[in-house]
Design a protein around this motif. Structure first.
Motif, PDB file in Angstrom:
ATOM      1  N   UNK A  52       0.852  -1.200   0.000  1.00  0.00           N
ATOM      2  CA  UNK A  52       0.000   0.000   0.000  1.00  0.00           C
ATOM      3  C   UNK A  52       0.884   1.245   0.000  1.00  0.00           C
ATOM      4  N   UNK A  53       0.688   2.095  -1.030  1.00  0.00           N
ATOM      5  CA  UNK A  53       1.426   3.351  -1.148  1.00  0.00           C
ATOM      6  C   UNK A  53       0.668   4.421  -0.377  1.00  0.00           C
ATOM      7  N   UNK A  54       1.260   4.855   0.752  1.00  0.00           N
ATOM      8  CA  UNK A  54       0.574   5.810   1.616  1.00  0.00           C
ATOM      9  C   UNK A  54       0.445   7.182   0.963  1.00  0.00           C
ATOM     10  N   UNK A  55       1.443   7.571   0.158  1.00  0.00           N
ATOM     11  CA  UNK A  55       1.398   8.897  -0.449  1.00  0.00           C
ATOM     12  C   UNK A  55       0.305   8.982  -1.518  1.00  0.00           C
ATOM     13  N   UNK A  56       0.270   7.978  -2.380  1.00  0.00           N
ATOM     14  CA  UNK A  56      -0.725   8.002  -3.458  1.00  0.00           C
ATOM     15  C   UNK A  56      -2.043   7.345  -3.064  1.00  0.00           C
ATOM     16  N   UNK A  57      -2.046   6.766  -1.860  1.00  0.00           N
ATOM     17  CA  UNK A  57      -3.268   6.153  -1.359  1.00  0.00           C
ATOM     18  C   UNK A  57      -3.827   5.123  -2.336  1.00  0.00           C
ATOM     19  N   UNK A  58      -2.944   4.222  -2.764  1.00  0.00           N
ATOM     20  CA  UNK A  58      -3.383   3.168  -3.669  1.00  0.00           C
ATOM     21  C   UNK A  58      -2.465   1.960  -3.532  1.00  0.00           C
ATOM     22  N   UNK A  59      -2.980   0.834  -4.012  1.00  0.00           N
ATOM     23  CA  UNK A  59      -2.210  -0.408  -3.963  1.00  0.00           C
ATOM     24  C   UNK A  59      -1.236  -0.449  -5.133  1.00  0.00           C
ATOM     25  N   UNK A  60       0.023  -0.857  -4.846  1.00  0.00           N
ATOM     26  CA  UNK A  60       1.039  -0.961  -5.882  1.00  0.00           C
ATOM     27  C   UNK A  60       1.766  -2.300  -5.735  1.00  0.00           C
ATOM     28  N   UNK A  61       2.626  -2.605  -6.705  1.00  0.00           N
ATOM     29  CA  UNK A  61       3.346  -3.889  -6.686  1.00  0.00           C
ATOM     30  C   UNK A  61       4.841  -3.660  -6.915  1.00  0.00           C
ATOM     31  N   UNK A  62       5.642  -4.421  -6.205  1.00  0.00           N
ATOM     32  CA  UNK A  62       7.100  -4.383  -6.368  1.00  0.00           C
ATOM     33  C   UNK A  62       7.543  -5.695  -7.000  1.00  0.00           C
ATOM     34  N   UNK A  63       8.203  -5.593  -8.161  1.00  0.00           N
ATOM     35  CA  UNK A  63       8.579  -6.793  -8.901  1.00  0.00           C
ATOM     36  C   UNK A  63      10.105  -7.005  -8.871  1.00  0.00           C
ATOM     37  N   UNK A  64      10.478  -8.263  -8.712  1.00  0.00           N
ATOM     38  CA  UNK A  64      11.896  -8.665  -8.722  1.00  0.00           C
ATOM     39  C   UNK A  64      12.067  -9.825  -9.683  1.00  0.00           C
ATOM     40  N   UNK A  65      12.989  -9.666 -10.654  1.00  0.00           N
ATOM     41  CA  UNK A  65      13.225 -10.733 -11.633  1.00  0.00           C
ATOM     42  C   UNK A  65      13.918 -11.907 -10.946  1.00  0.00           C
ATOM     43  N   UNK A  66      13.303 -13.079 -11.060  1.00  0.00           N
ATOM     44  CA  UNK A  66      13.867 -14.265 -10.405  1.00  0.00           C
ATOM     45  C   UNK A  66      14.405 -15.282 -11.408  1.00  0.00           C
ATOM     46  N   UNK A  67      14.202 -15.041 -12.712  1.00  0.00           N
ATOM     47  CA  UNK A  67      14.718 -15.966 -13.710  1.00  0.00           C
ATOM     48  C   UNK A  67      13.987 -15.836 -15.025  1.00  0.00           C
ATOM     49  N   UNK A  68      14.195 -16.819 -15.880  1.00  0.00           N
ATOM     50  CA  UNK A  68      13.530 -16.830 -17.180  1.00  0.00           C
ATOM     51  C   UNK A  68      12.812 -18.163 -17.373  1.00  0.00           C
ATOM     52  N   UNK A  69      11.801 -18.164 -18.251  1.00  0.00           N
ATOM     53  CA  UNK A  69      10.986 -19.356 -18.480  1.00  0.00           C
ATOM     54  C   UNK A  69      11.603 -20.187 -19.592  1.00  0.00           C
ATOM     55  N   UNK A  70      11.888 -21.456 -19.266  1.00  0.00           N
ATOM     56  CA  UNK A  70      12.423 -22.366 -20.272  1.00  0.00           C
ATOM     57  C   UNK A  70      11.317 -22.690 -21.268  1.00  0.00           C
ATOM     58  N   UNK A  71      11.518 -22.419 -22.582  1.00  0.00           N
ATOM     59  CA  UNK A  71      10.440 -22.639 -23.560  1.00  0.00           C
ATOM     60  C   UNK A  71      10.084 -24.106 -23.758  1.00  0.00           C
ATOM     61  N   UNK A  72      10.948 -25.021 -23.377  1.00  0.00           N
ATOM     62  CA  UNK A  72      10.680 -26.450 -23.584  1.00  0.00           C
ATOM     63  C   UNK A  72      10.024 -27.058 -22.356  1.00  0.00           C
ATOM     64  N   UNK A  73      10.684 -26.890 -21.210  1.00  0.00           N
ATOM     65  CA  UNK A  73      10.166 -27.519 -19.982  1.00  0.00           C
ATOM     66  C   UNK A  73       9.147 -26.653 -19.267  1.00  0.00           C
ATOM     67  N   UNK A  74       9.049 -25.401 -19.661  1.00  0.00           N
ATOM     68  CA  UNK A  74       8.143 -24.445 -19.013  1.00  0.00           C
ATOM     69  C   UNK A  74       8.475 -24.259 -17.537  1.00  0.00           C
ATOM     70  N   UNK A  75       9.744 -24.537 -17.187  1.00  0.00           N
ATOM     71  CA  UNK A  75      10.199 -24.334 -15.820  1.00  0.00           C
ATOM     72  C   UNK A  75      10.987 -23.020 -15.737  1.00  0.00           C
TER      73      UNK A  75
END
Length: 319
Positions: free
Chosen positions: A24-47
């Motif tokens: 919750x962003x107190x200044x803008x008074x709205x819900x927001x999201x924080x994203x962190x890259x954790x990897x990439x999707x393997x096109x074959x195994x979908x892992x």
């Protein structure tokens, strides 16, 4: 609550996985999201293929600190001259021979030699200051006391062994020039400091230093400290004895007229050595052979441009 969100890069076609955390962003008074890259999707195994973990910088105390590690020390060293000396020592074999004769102290000996050449007007007490800004083989400062101990630790046998190894490399290819000089001294303690023929014309007692060096290489093959009252003509016998000890064979010696005497000439012949020696013009033997050809030799056919002198060979049978 964290969720996984997938997003495809339109340029590369790679799908990345992000961990999305809502807050919750107190200044803008709205819900927001924080994203962190954790990897990439393997096109074959979908892992999800995780990213490689990043190493975090560690500071004193074991705590991780973000950002670059700050520089704590700065130093400047000069390398040019000492690298050049390293090369000379390598091609002449000096380094190898020092290592063979002085296995524990050869680096210190080289470092002091470098200093004495580059700082010939300064005393050894200033070596630590020089070492702080110059690279040298030993790599550490050498105090004045330590250098004195080093010089005292070098034995006569070690010196002779070093000159023997150096001589084996080039002695048969050289003309060996032999001469002596005087070093004036005020010392009252050194036994070899005596009054003699001071070559610097100073009214002081002296030590004589005899040196044998190669005409081609300009490198010393032998040296000897002598009492200041010993004339040059008396030193040749000792030189020849030492050369026999060092194993020098088939040598060619060049001497000035200060070493000329019938005893020295006979000794050189007795040992079957080739030699070239100067002589005083006042000698009867010289006058008897020079006077008949004096005018003849003063022509361009007998003039050497290389040595800038007139030369003429005479076969003498006088006794």
């Amino acid at each position: 609550m964290a969720t996984i969100v997938y997003q495809t890069n339109k340029k590369t076609g790679v799908t990345y996985a992000y961990e999305s955390t809502a807050y919750w962003d107190k200044e803008k008074q709205q819900s927001r999201a924080k994203r962190t890259c954790i990897g990439r999707l393997d096109p074959v195994t979908k892992q999800i293929v995780p990213n490689r973990p990043r190493k975090k910088p560690v500071v004193a105390g074991g705590r991780a600190k973000r950002g670059p590690v700050p520089i704590t020390t700065a130093a400047r060293s000069f390398y040019g001259a000492t690298y050049f000396f390293d090369w000379i020592g390598s091609v002449t074999g000096v380094v190898d021979d020092l290592r063979a004769c002085f296995p524990d102290t050869w680096r210190q000996i080289l470092s002091i030699a470098y200093y004495l050449i580059l700082e010939d007007r300064n005393s050894l007490s200033r070596f630590p200051r020089w070492a702080a800004t110059h690279w040298h083989p030993h790599g550490s400062p050498i105090s004045s006391q330590r250098s004195s101990e080093l010089f005292a630790s070098i034995t006569e046998a070690e010196r002779q062994r070093f000159f023997e190894l150096q001589g084996q490399r080039r002695v048969e290819k050289e003309y060996l020039a032999y001469d002596s000089t005087s070093v004036s001294s005020y010392s009252k303690c050194l036994k070899q400091v005596r009054y003699g023929n001071n070559k610097d014309h100073e009214p002081l007692a002296q030590i004589n230093l005899a040196l044998l060096f190669g005409q081609q290489s300009r490198l010393p093959f032998y040296y000897r400290k002598l009492a200041g009252n010993i004339p040059d003509v008396k030193t040749l016998t000792k030189l020849l004895a030492d050369m026999n000890t060092l194993g020098y064979r088939k040598i060619k010696v060049v001497l000035d007229r200060g070493f000329y005497s019938s005893a020295n000439i006979n000794e050189l012949y007795r040992q079957h050595l080739k030699f070239l020696i100067g002589a005083r013009l006042s000698l009867k033997l010289v006058q008897a052979n020079l006077d008949p050809v004096r005018e003849t030799m003063r022509s361009w056919t007998h003039y050497s441009q290389t040595y800038q002198l007139y030369a003429y060979s005479v076969a003498s049978h006088n006794k």
